[in-house]
Motif scaffolding. Sequence first.
Motif, PDB file in Angstrom:
ATOM      1  N   GLY A   1      -6.963  27.796  30.161  1.00  0.00           N
ATOM      2  CA  GLY A   1      -5.862  28.476  29.490  1.00  0.00           C
ATOM      3  C   GLY A   1      -4.636  28.462  30.375  1.00  0.00           C
ATOM      4  O   GLY A   1      -4.734  28.284  31.603  1.00  0.00           O
TER       5      GLY A   1
ATOM      6  N   THR B   1      -6.571  33.552  26.618  1.00  0.00           N
ATOM      7  CA  THR B   1      -6.524  32.242  25.983  1.00  0.00           C
ATOM      8  C   THR B   1      -7.854  31.485  25.965  1.00  0.00           C
ATOM      9  O   THR B   1      -8.293  31.036  24.913  1.00  0.00           O
TER      10      THR B   1
ATOM     11  N   ALA C   1       2.848  28.062  21.273  1.00  0.00           N
ATOM     12  CA  ALA C   1       1.518  27.503  21.021  1.00  0.00           C
ATOM     13  C   ALA C   1       1.514  26.012  21.322  1.00  0.00           C
ATOM     14  O   ALA C   1       0.569  25.489  21.947  1.00  0.00           O
TER      15      ALA C   1
ATOM     16  N   SER D   1      -0.416  30.902  22.909  1.00  0.00           N
ATOM     17  CA  SER D   1      -1.296  30.115  23.774  1.00  0.00           C
ATOM     18  C   SER D   1      -2.761  30.109  23.315  1.00  0.00           C
ATOM     19  O   SER D   1      -3.409  29.058  23.331  1.00  0.00           O
ATOM     20  N   PRO D   2      -3.311  31.255  22.886  1.00  0.00           N
ATOM     21  CA  PRO D   2      -4.726  31.221  22.467  1.00  0.00           C
ATOM     22  C   PRO D   2      -4.971  30.306  21.272  1.00  0.00           C
ATOM     23  O   PRO D   2      -5.993  29.615  21.211  1.00  0.00           O
TER      24      PRO D   2
ATOM     25  N   GLY E   1      -9.761  38.237  24.076  1.00  0.00           N
ATOM     26  CA  GLY E   1     -10.022  36.895  23.547  1.00  0.00           C
ATOM     27  C   GLY E   1     -11.389  36.806  22.879  1.00  0.00           C
ATOM     28  O   GLY E   1     -11.551  36.150  21.845  1.00  0.00           O
TER      29      GLY E   1
ATOM     30  N   THR F   1      -2.694  34.919  30.751  1.00  0.00           N
ATOM     31  CA  THR F   1      -3.574  33.749  30.630  1.00  0.00           C
ATOM     32  C   THR F   1      -4.988  34.092  30.168  1.00  0.00           C
ATOM     33  O   THR F   1      -5.592  33.337  29.416  1.00  0.00           O
TER      34      THR F   1
ATOM     35  N   TRP G   1      -0.457  30.040  30.982  1.00  0.00           N
ATOM     36  CA  TRP G   1       0.760  30.787  30.616  1.00  0.00           C
ATOM     37  C   TRP G   1       1.844  30.498  31.650  1.00  0.00           C
ATOM     38  O   TRP G   1       1.569  30.370  32.840  1.00  0.00           O
TER      39      TRP G   1
ATOM     40  N   ALA H   1      -4.791  26.691  22.463  1.00  0.00           N
ATOM     41  CA  ALA H   1      -5.973  26.356  23.255  1.00  0.00           C
ATOM     42  C   ALA H   1      -7.204  26.211  22.365  1.00  0.00           C
ATOM     43  O   ALA H   1      -8.044  25.339  22.596  1.00  0.00           O
TER      44      ALA H   1
ATOM     45  N   ALA I   1       0.227  36.369  25.916  1.00  0.00           N
ATOM     46  CA  ALA I   1       0.338  34.909  25.901  1.00  0.00           C
ATOM     47  C   ALA I   1       0.597  34.389  24.490  1.00  0.00           C
ATOM     48  O   ALA I   1      -0.137  33.545  23.979  1.00  0.00           O
TER      49      ALA I   1
ATOM     50  N   CYS J   1       1.789  25.287  25.134  1.00  0.00           N
ATOM     51  CA  CYS J   1       0.589  25.603  25.914  1.00  0.00           C
ATOM     52  C   CYS J   1      -0.610  24.721  25.586  1.00  0.00           C
ATOM     53  O   CYS J   1      -1.526  24.589  26.414  1.00  0.00           O
TER      54      CYS J   1
END
Lengths: 748, 159, 293
Positions: free
Chosen positions: A445, A711, A334, A369-370, A650, A708, A447, A373, A366, A337
Amino acid sequence: MAKDDLSTHLKYVGTRPDRPDGLDKVTGRARYGADIAAAGMLHAAVVRSPHAHARIIKIDTSKAEAVAGVKAVVTRADFPTGLTGEDWNLQENTMAGDKALYDGHAVAAVAATTSLLAKEAAELVEVEYEILPHVTDVDEAIKPDAPVIREGAADASVPEGMPANVVKYMEFGHGDIEAGFAEADLVMENTYKTEATHQGYIEPQACMGQLGKDGKGEMWVSTQGHWYIRKMSAAVLGLEASQLRVTPSEIGGGFGGKTTIFMEPLSLALSKKAGGRPVKIVMSRAEVLRATGPTASASMDVKIGMKKDGTLTAARAEFRMQGGAFPGAPVDMALYCAFAAYKLPNVEHIGYDVLANRPKCAAYRAPGSPMGAFAAESLLDEMCHKLGLDPLEVRKKNAVREGDKSSYGPKFGSIGLIETLDALENHPNMQAPLGPNQGRGIATGYWFNHGGETSVSMAISEDGTAQVSVGTPDIGGSRASIALMTAEALGIPYENVRVNVVETGALGVNEPTHGSRATFASGKAAVESTNQAIAEMCRRAAAEWGIAPEAVEWRDGAAHPAGPNAGDFPPMSIQEIAVKMGETGGPISGHHEGNLDGVGASFGAHAVDVEVDPETGRTTILRYLVVQDAGRAIHPAYVEGQYQGGAVQGIGWALNEEYIYDDKGRLQNPVFLDYRIPVASDLPMIDTVIVEVPNPGHPYGVRGVGETGITPPLPALANAIQNAVGVRMRDLPMSPVKVLAAIKAQNG
Amino acid sequence: MSKIHVQTIVNRDPVEFLADPRETLLDCLRDHLGLTGSKEGCGTGDCGACSVTVDGTLISSCLMLGVEAGGKSIETIEGMAQGEDLHPLQRKFIEHAAFQCGYCTPGILVAAKNLLEKNPSPTETEVRYWLAGNLCRCTGYDKIIRAVMDAAEEMRGAA
Amino acid sequence: MKFHSPTSFAEAVVLAQNSEGVLRYLAGGTDVLVQMRAGIVTPDELIDLKKIPGVFDITRTAEGGWTIGVGVSGAQLGAHAELCADWPGVVDGMELVGSTQVQGRATLVGNLCNGSPAADSVPGMVAAGATVSITGPEGDRILAIEDIPAGPGRTNLTKGEMITAINLPPRGENGGDCYLRFIPRTEMDIAVVGCAVNLRLDGDTITEARVSLGAVAPTVLLVQDAADAIIGTTLDDEAVANLMAAASAACNPISDKRGTIEFRTDVAGVLAKRAAKFAYARAKGEVIKGTHL
């Protein structure tokens, strides 16, 4: 041939043929985890803790064992002791030891002749619990006086004196963060929270396992990675990995959630106790939601410095994440990213992995990452609002390019963020007019993508067709893409290549289909294997022609004499070589394995238009655009599918999906009725643009496209909702209840 | 627990099985008749993966008991193609890449077929609402909706 | 578990009366099977009512009302053009229960007897002034819909009693009804709030009205104050404001995983306003189709 010219020479790569497993999947013939049966097969049921945190005083299995038709009951007492590290974590999660650590934690399992009988017998297992104080929220769990999930679980990264539930700590960055903030015209800091969400694959975990007293066993299992299942099951049960043969079924979705074990080893433990009869375990949806790994929940402080012209001067992120009762929340990912899309001279990251009484988290598309972001891309947008700047211009202004140092350290190779943002800007959706209570939001986003341990074999069949054996289960069309690349390299029709996902006995170790690696890594290894077979076919032709092998070149599915011998002999086709390979030296095949490198990162940018009902707080998505750099799209339809599917996951995370616990720490919504994943009527078509900035580390330029897409929707929707009705949502999900409350608070 | 003898028609063939009254039609199709094309995703009527038709009505086979099936006519995914000839929906789903993992596909195909039998010219919105009870986690529904619309158009052309 | 398939209500009553342990009736089964699956209810006896002649019938009464059998599914209701024309709000409410697949099985009586305050079909029936015919060991009786639920998961039926049909009154002239619910998604959720309005006009003026709210109290409510707020009006802004206030004031909700007290109270008023406008338009003769208004 130069990379830039490649696409003009491609015959199969970039086309959209029918997938090889298409017919099986539209006729109901494809066999998934629960679709297998074997002679003498037993059915299992698992007894699970109804408590979030409880000491297990006593387990009495005698009544269950006394039921006619019950063949085995196992508890933790049936497992080997002395495991350490992640092996212990996996064993403890498979079957509770001294304590039940979350609602749904397995405490016993029963195998019987029918599944109804197994369920009845499971209810007769008597477990005496001493209920302990529990904690499920990450901000509560990190408090010094929080209930302690497990003493001594922290690793060496955790400084002395931190709260007991902090099991991993990290800090990293570069530049001078304070100087960076001092340089800024605007510094803003906010806290953002995301709730845990589940991968939500429609196929519940299912497997059939068989294990004899001799330690030899077999498993049929729905998984993203059968070597992982083998390694982990062997570790948990004290078996030799090579004695376990694991065959992957077709897999009904995974999204990271099927890269690890949950109940799979129980099938083996029960089988052994039942004299080696095969045991099938199929989870219910409630078991999937209560006891398989969702993603982590996060509480994140972000601080950004920006000049009046939008230039970023500094950024700081402090993330707290809980990934259940075991270490492993993706707080590192996290953080990596969060700011990856931007040039940042000064940046600081701090992360805490915190234990809580929830199921052990697993990877989810991912991982990390979300969340990162959502925090970073939301705050960036808030600052654009404050300074009256165009959010897309600001993103372009600060976007990273090849050679830039990333926010998390390494230098970027070839990347396509600028191209992606340009394509977004030029899409007609960006010009669509908006009405009252409607708003547009954008976000980026990131990855890394992944190569990893990969082993692939290919062989030429007697008729000149080709078979490829891969170890990465096909979760979304990878057999089609690998066949396309093999056909391209061989110069034979796509239909003449069959790609098989083979069992653990057939190849060296393969990591799972995770990290967006199957088309990249298995594809790259398939091409390398194919090149070996081509070299051998050239040697066979050279021998027949009596010329040097170096004087043979391969094109259009045939060996051609080249150089000084050009035109001396007619080309020898793959069929001609194959039909007589028995006499010319035996089978022709290729094999490639390794820790594949050459990975190319993938950036994406999304734009969403929403309408918010100001009287109910409900958000309707009017149009949705995904733009992402694929490197090269091998099978564009499945690339689009990854973009669309990721975006909708997402969207679900952003708007309605969440883990809801009551005051006793019990999960309140372990059903699809109340764990609300998007349904068809919630959505418009999902528009896509495939940007292709080829990855030089792959023979056809592949980057990996799976991760990706999940995200950007989280921040893009928050940004759109602000533009629609003026409220800034910093706490996911942005459910109608919360949005309406925010609107009312804003209106006073 | 005594079992009940059930005689019914599945995919135009007469079949019989012994059902425990607690077993769902889905359990009976999968475990007693070997028709594993219908899937269980939830067991509570929320996902549609077990969709079948009973006397022409679309239902979730996890929400009907096997013992209720006596004397009915049941259609499952296994009966959708006529021999080697795929139903237009089946072809269009392959053509449009309308599935990734394929687990929800049988239920969606059965549901979509039932829709087109009732309404040969559905709007996109009608398709989306009809299929709202068929969860797909892979595709975001886009290609599924396109495949259904395209199959409907082809079927209208052929009719 | 014993499974019974009686072929008359008289036989069903005897079976029910003599049953031991946990008894459940099986109509559409879309609640019972879910509860069995989740282990919430493990019946000892299950009585399937669908072998009883007439349970799948939708019949126009001599007075112009409707009798709807206990086995009639949502799909069957939705396909009945005359019934839909008379009572679109009642039919819409039923058609909002679950998925298309659930519609293939779920019934009005099942939705009612499940006893959920959030049952989508119940406010529409309450607003319509519908009743149920009941048979039992002591004979037959008729009760108003709103008198059936006793609280979440409970009904006022006594042991051995069962519903034999739903009775909808004649629609009559210049009438219109509408049911709306709020859910987070567009489909597949349990109502966070539901509201049905049934009214009759004389010219532009509302002469009769019934307003019912779901998911805002332990049982579905019939809200007289809300009806009074619009009776005698042309549904002008003031009447609408009074309706919204009365609907919100009638709420006695809980906060749970699906919504908060504040949200339910607010949105009850919003739905009352919107449902009243659709009902009014329908009473004016406008054909407004669709369950997702």
